[in-house]
Scaffold this motif. Sequence first.
Motif, PDB file in Angstrom:
ATOM      1  N   SER A  17       5.225 -12.858  -3.314  1.00 32.53           N
ATOM      2  CA  SER A  17       3.860 -12.720  -3.819  1.00 32.53           C
ATOM      3  C   SER A  17       3.664 -11.343  -4.425  1.00 32.53           C
ATOM      4  O   SER A  17       4.525 -10.460  -4.306  1.00 32.53           O
ATOM      5  N   ALA A  18       2.515 -11.154  -5.064  1.00 31.63           N
ATOM      6  CA  ALA A  18       2.190  -9.834  -5.610  1.00 31.63           C
ATOM      7  C   ALA A  18       2.116  -8.803  -4.491  1.00 31.63           C
ATOM      8  O   ALA A  18       2.487  -7.641  -4.673  1.00 31.63           O
ATOM      9  N   GLY A  19       1.634  -9.211  -3.313  1.00 33.29           N
ATOM     10  CA  GLY A  19       1.565  -8.306  -2.171  1.00 33.29           C
ATOM     11  C   GLY A  19       2.941  -7.842  -1.727  1.00 33.29           C
ATOM     12  O   GLY A  19       3.151  -6.656  -1.439  1.00 33.29           O
ATOM     13  N   ALA A  68       4.489  -3.842  -2.087  1.00 32.67           N
ATOM     14  CA  ALA A  68       5.088  -3.117  -0.963  1.00 32.67           C
ATOM     15  C   ALA A  68       6.471  -2.578  -1.314  1.00 32.67           C
ATOM     16  O   ALA A  68       6.915  -1.570  -0.758  1.00 32.67           O
ATOM     17  N   LEU A  69       7.152  -3.243  -2.244  1.00 28.15           N
ATOM     18  CA  LEU A  69       8.508  -2.838  -2.621  1.00 28.15           C
ATOM     19  C   LEU A  69       8.531  -1.672  -3.599  1.00 28.15           C
ATOM     20  O   LEU A  69       9.591  -1.090  -3.852  1.00 28.15           O
ATOM     21  N   LEU A  70       7.380  -1.325  -4.158  1.00 32.82           N
ATOM     22  CA  LEU A  70       7.339  -0.246  -5.144  1.00 32.82           C
ATOM     23  C   LEU A  70       7.703   1.108  -4.552  1.00 32.82           C
ATOM     24  O   LEU A  70       8.134   2.008  -5.279  1.00 32.82           O
ATOM     25  N   THR A  71       7.545   1.263  -3.261  1.00 30.56           N
ATOM     26  CA  THR A  71       7.709   2.581  -2.652  1.00 30.56           C
ATOM     27  C   THR A  71       9.096   2.839  -2.083  1.00 30.56           C
ATOM     28  O   THR A  71       9.344   3.920  -1.548  1.00 30.56           O
ATOM     29  N   VAL A  72       9.993   1.856  -2.146  1.00 29.16           N
ATOM     30  CA  VAL A  72      11.299   2.022  -1.496  1.00 29.16           C
ATOM     31  C   VAL A  72      12.396   2.291  -2.519  1.00 29.16           C
ATOM     32  O   VAL A  72      12.261   1.984  -3.710  1.00 29.16           O
ATOM     33  N   ASP A  73      13.496   2.863  -2.022  1.00 32.04           N
ATOM     34  CA  ASP A  73      14.619   3.189  -2.901  1.00 32.04           C
ATOM     35  C   ASP A  73      15.533   1.997  -3.146  1.00 32.04           C
ATOM     36  O   ASP A  73      16.307   1.994  -4.091  1.00 32.04           O
ATOM     37  N   ASN A  74      15.483   1.012  -2.250  1.00 32.24           N
ATOM     38  CA  ASN A  74      16.360  -0.166  -2.371  1.00 32.24           C
ATOM     39  C   ASN A  74      15.541  -1.447  -2.447  1.00 32.24           C
ATOM     40  O   ASN A  74      15.681  -2.340  -1.599  1.00 32.24           O
ATOM     41  N   PRO A  75      14.665  -1.583  -3.447  1.00 31.04           N
ATOM     42  CA  PRO A  75      13.748  -2.722  -3.470  1.00 31.04           C
ATOM     43  C   PRO A  75      14.433  -4.078  -3.571  1.00 31.04           C
ATOM     44  O   PRO A  75      13.975  -5.048  -2.957  1.00 31.04           O
ATOM     45  N   VAL A  76      15.536  -4.176  -4.309  1.00 34.64           N
ATOM     46  CA  VAL A  76      16.199  -5.475  -4.476  1.00 34.64           C
ATOM     47  C   VAL A  76      16.767  -5.953  -3.148  1.00 34.64           C
ATOM     48  O   VAL A  76      16.618  -7.122  -2.766  1.00 34.64           O
ATOM     49  N   THR A  77      17.422  -5.047  -2.423  1.00 32.36           N
ATOM     50  CA  THR A  77      17.985  -5.411  -1.117  1.00 32.36           C
ATOM     51  C   THR A  77      16.893  -5.886  -0.168  1.00 32.36           C
ATOM     52  O   THR A  77      17.024  -6.917   0.500  1.00 32.36           O
ATOM     53  N   LEU A  78      15.799  -5.144  -0.130  1.00 29.17           N
ATOM     54  CA  LEU A  78      14.693  -5.501   0.767  1.00 29.17           C
ATOM     55  C   LEU A  78      14.048  -6.816   0.329  1.00 29.17           C
ATOM     56  O   LEU A  78      13.639  -7.630   1.165  1.00 29.17           O
ATOM     57  N   ALA A  79      13.952  -7.035  -0.985  1.00 34.38           N
ATOM     58  CA  ALA A  79      13.370  -8.282  -1.496  1.00 34.38           C
ATOM     59  C   ALA A  79      14.216  -9.482  -1.081  1.00 34.38           C
ATOM     60  O   ALA A  79      13.681 -10.516  -0.652  1.00 34.38           O
ATOM     61  N   GLY A 114      11.969 -14.963   5.370  1.00 37.28           N
ATOM     62  CA  GLY A 114      10.597 -15.448   5.319  1.00 37.28           C
ATOM     63  C   GLY A 114       9.575 -14.424   5.773  1.00 37.28           C
ATOM     64  O   GLY A 114       8.583 -14.787   6.421  1.00 37.28           O
ATOM     65  N   TRP A 115       9.799 -13.156   5.429  1.00 30.67           N
ATOM     66  CA  TRP A 115       8.896 -12.103   5.873  1.00 30.67           C
ATOM     67  C   TRP A 115       7.525 -12.226   5.216  1.00 30.67           C
ATOM     68  O   TRP A 115       7.408 -12.602   4.044  1.00 30.67           O
ATOM     69  N   SER A 116       6.506 -11.881   5.962  1.00 28.98           N
ATOM     70  CA  SER A 116       5.153 -11.796   5.422  1.00 28.98           C
ATOM     71  C   SER A 116       4.998 -10.483   4.662  1.00 28.98           C
ATOM     72  O   SER A 116       5.879  -9.612   4.716  1.00 28.98           O
ATOM     73  N   VAL A 117       3.879 -10.340   3.972  1.00 26.37           N
ATOM     74  CA  VAL A 117       3.609  -9.083   3.269  1.00 26.37           C
ATOM     75  C   VAL A 117       3.574  -7.928   4.262  1.00 26.37           C
ATOM     76  O   VAL A 117       4.124  -6.850   4.000  1.00 26.37           O
ATOM     77  N   ARG A 118       2.955  -8.163   5.415  1.00 30.21           N
ATOM     78  CA  ARG A 118       2.886  -7.128   6.446  1.00 30.21           C
ATOM     79  C   ARG A 118       4.276  -6.732   6.920  1.00 30.21           C
ATOM     80  O   ARG A 118       4.566  -5.541   7.143  1.00 30.21           O
ATOM     81  N   ASP A 119       5.169  -7.712   7.074  1.00 26.88           N
ATOM     82  CA  ASP A 119       6.549  -7.423   7.483  1.00 26.88           C
ATOM     83  C   ASP A 119       7.230  -6.514   6.461  1.00 26.88           C
ATOM     84  O   ASP A 119       7.905  -5.542   6.827  1.00 26.88           O
ATOM     85  N   ALA A 148       9.304  -1.415   4.526  1.00 25.65           N
ATOM     86  CA  ALA A 148       9.286  -0.406   3.470  1.00 25.65           C
ATOM     87  C   ALA A 148       8.918   0.961   4.031  1.00 25.65           C
ATOM     88  O   ALA A 148       9.496   1.988   3.658  1.00 25.65           O
ATOM     89  N   LYS A 149       7.963   0.975   4.951  1.00 28.23           N
ATOM     90  CA  LYS A 149       7.546   2.237   5.570  1.00 28.23           C
ATOM     91  C   LYS A 149       8.687   2.836   6.378  1.00 28.23           C
ATOM     92  O   LYS A 149       8.949   4.044   6.319  1.00 28.23           O
ATOM     93  N   ALA A 150       9.380   1.986   7.149  1.00 27.31           N
ATOM     94  CA  ALA A 150      10.509   2.464   7.934  1.00 27.31           C
ATOM     95  C   ALA A 150      11.641   2.968   7.043  1.00 27.31           C
ATOM     96  O   ALA A 150      12.266   3.987   7.320  1.00 27.31           O
TER      97      ALA A 150
END
Length: 300
Positions: free
Chosen positions: A196-198, A202-213, A220-225, A230-232
């Motif tokens: 989702s857009a949410g 959340a992925l905009l702030t991380v250095d490895n967005p593709v891996t996290l995505a 099946g992570w939620s936006v909150r997950d 991303a924060k961690a």
Amino acid sequence: MVKKRERTGLGRGLSALMADIEVPATATPVGDAAEADARGLRRIPIDRIRPNPEQPRRHFAETALAELSASIREKGVIQPLIVRPDPAEPQHYQIVAGERRWRAAQQAQLHELPVIIRDFDETELLEVAIIENVQRADLNAMEEALGYRQLIDRFGHTQDKVAQALGKSRSHIANMMRLLALPEEIQGFVRGGQLSAGHARALLTVDNPVTLARQAIANGWSVRDVEQKAKASGAKTKRTKTKPRVGDKDADTVALERDLTAAIGMVVNIDHQTSGEGRVSIRYKNLEALDQIIRLLSNG
């Protein structure tokens, strides 16, 4: 010499273009020489209507089209299409707004469609098509963001002007356009409905967005997950950096970075020193993006 018409505001305004005009149940087919009714409504053979070749919307969900086709087969087309005379083919018309209805009507095997004919130039044709698309509720986040980008890049509109014209907040426009700075693979996940857009924000702030995505989709992570991961990830990156950081950026600098990132679709970083000096860096992914930066700087 023909004086070029000045453009004021955003196009002609949605209220003038997308008037809610209902087709009367007993509407009579209108021939080439016949007069339109008092509201400018006409009925045109469907084989004389062509899609706009510059239509920004490229994806039409087959399930949704089938549902609309079934409704049209039962009740007809309630909302007329907006068309203009086709400049390349006499007695034919080009769709300004309503291509989805045109496609569904073809599936329903209708022979003619209700239309309102407007005299738009090429610039207005594209602008109105973009505006109509971004007003739709079923756009995915990337289609919406690209629509905003086109309005700003092609017509020189500001985010404030776009927000005012579309009845949205400036922060919404800026936040959606920031998604265009994400890697193409993640943008594809959003287009396909896997994220989702949410999730994407959340992925905009991380250095490895593709891996996290990829992990988010697999688990099946939620936006909150994703926000927590991303924060961690950001906290871990900060702890392992050896290069010292001089102070935290103030809110104005961060907001400016986000606005510039949204405006050009590339990640912009501002290092502002207390002495007044600083550095602005732009991260680009390919030569085409570099050419875009050069064009922007060359045009002032």
